[in-house]
Design an enzyme around this catalytic site. Sequence first.
Site, short mmCIF file in Angstrom:
data_model
loop_
_atom_site.label_atom_id
_atom_site.label_comp_id
_atom_site.label_asym_id
_atom_site.label_seq_id
_atom_site.Cartn_x
_atom_site.Cartn_y
_atom_site.Cartn_z
N MET A 188 19.21 17.16 50.24
CA MET A 188 19.52 18.55 50.40
C MET A 188 18.55 19.47 49.82
O MET A 188 18.10 19.15 48.00
CB MET A 188 20.54 18.15 49.33
CG MET A 188 21.42 19.19 49.15
SD MET A 188 23.20 18.87 48.19
CE MET A 188 24.39 18.58 48.94
N THR A 221 17.20 15.45 46.43
CA THR A 221 17.62 16.66 46.32
C THR A 221 16.93 17.67 45.96
O THR A 221 16.25 17.14 45.13
CB THR A 221 18.99 16.62 44.95
OG1 THR A 221 19.71 16.18 45.93
CG2 THR A 221 19.84 18.04 44.62
N LYS A 222 16.44 18.67 46.54
CA LYS A 222 15.32 19.83 46.32
C LYS A 222 16.16 20.74 45.32
O LYS A 222 17.24 21.38 46.00
CB LYS A 222 15.10 20.56 47.46
CG LYS A 222 13.63 21.60 47.26
CD LYS A 222 13.54 21.57 48.57
CE LYS A 222 12.71 22.71 48.07
NZ LYS A 222 12.35 23.85 49.81
N VAL A 223 15.63 21.61 44.33
CA VAL A 223 16.40 22.45 43.45
C VAL A 223 15.13 23.22 42.55
O VAL A 223 14.06 22.50 42.61
CB VAL A 223 17.08 21.82 42.37
CG1 VAL A 223 18.47 20.72 42.77
CG2 VAL A 223 15.92 20.92 41.51
#
Length: 271
Positions: A143, A176-178
Amino acid sequence: MLPLSDSPIVRDGKVLILAYDHGLEHGPVDFEPVPETMDPERIFEVATHDAVTAVAVQKGIAEAYYPSYADDVNLLLKVNGTSNLWMGEHDSAVNCSPEYAAELGADAVGFTLYGGSNHEVEMAEEFRDVQESAREEDMAVVMWSYPRGQGLKNDTKPDVISYATRLGLELGADITKVKYPGSSEAMENACAMAGKTKVVMSGGSKASDRDFLETVESAINAGASGLAVGRNVFQRENPTALLDALEEVIFEGASADDALAATEAAAPSDD
């Protein structure tokens, strides 16, 4: 949640995704610093570096270029995306199914979710369909968790980034990429908030070698599992040197200083 220890896009529990969805998301401007990078072939060549665990591209580029690199590169196929020409509230069109991604040889799928957008509800429902279909294909789900919208003033505040990683956990992402939230302490909290979901840092705009590597080092020390990077690699004339240094920091636990020293020592002499 998939056991990512068996996933091709993970190496020794760490991840280095070479992101190349910029042609859709940002347009030609991202290729101007190094014009040769408008040719996807150049990026796939870079992605054969041992440090790169997957290359993230849109469907059309996967169709046209991935077959030539299937033996050397792991494919993370982005299944949604929106051009920078779009001027409305943040949204992202679904343009590929996990089933078709699997046909193309993808090892994982990527999905951008804009938490806080007026379109969040619809995007979360689309993510549900993608995530459940990906499970049927035994593909990991990454994501891109980017909180944005009319009511959001600062998308890199520590509490916003922690919320972004929590969205990944709650909705079923494996990774998860943030964005980096500004400090190691804030990143540590964001990683803790993600539970068993792996967190990778977004590379962002190009920075100096030292500044970028120090930020990556901070994220890894705070519990991040790696990096999803595009411009900070392909906007360099010599992307291999930076990938060598990133390999040291992410997979070997080296400091930014040591990684820089090692890559400089390995560089060919002008003498």
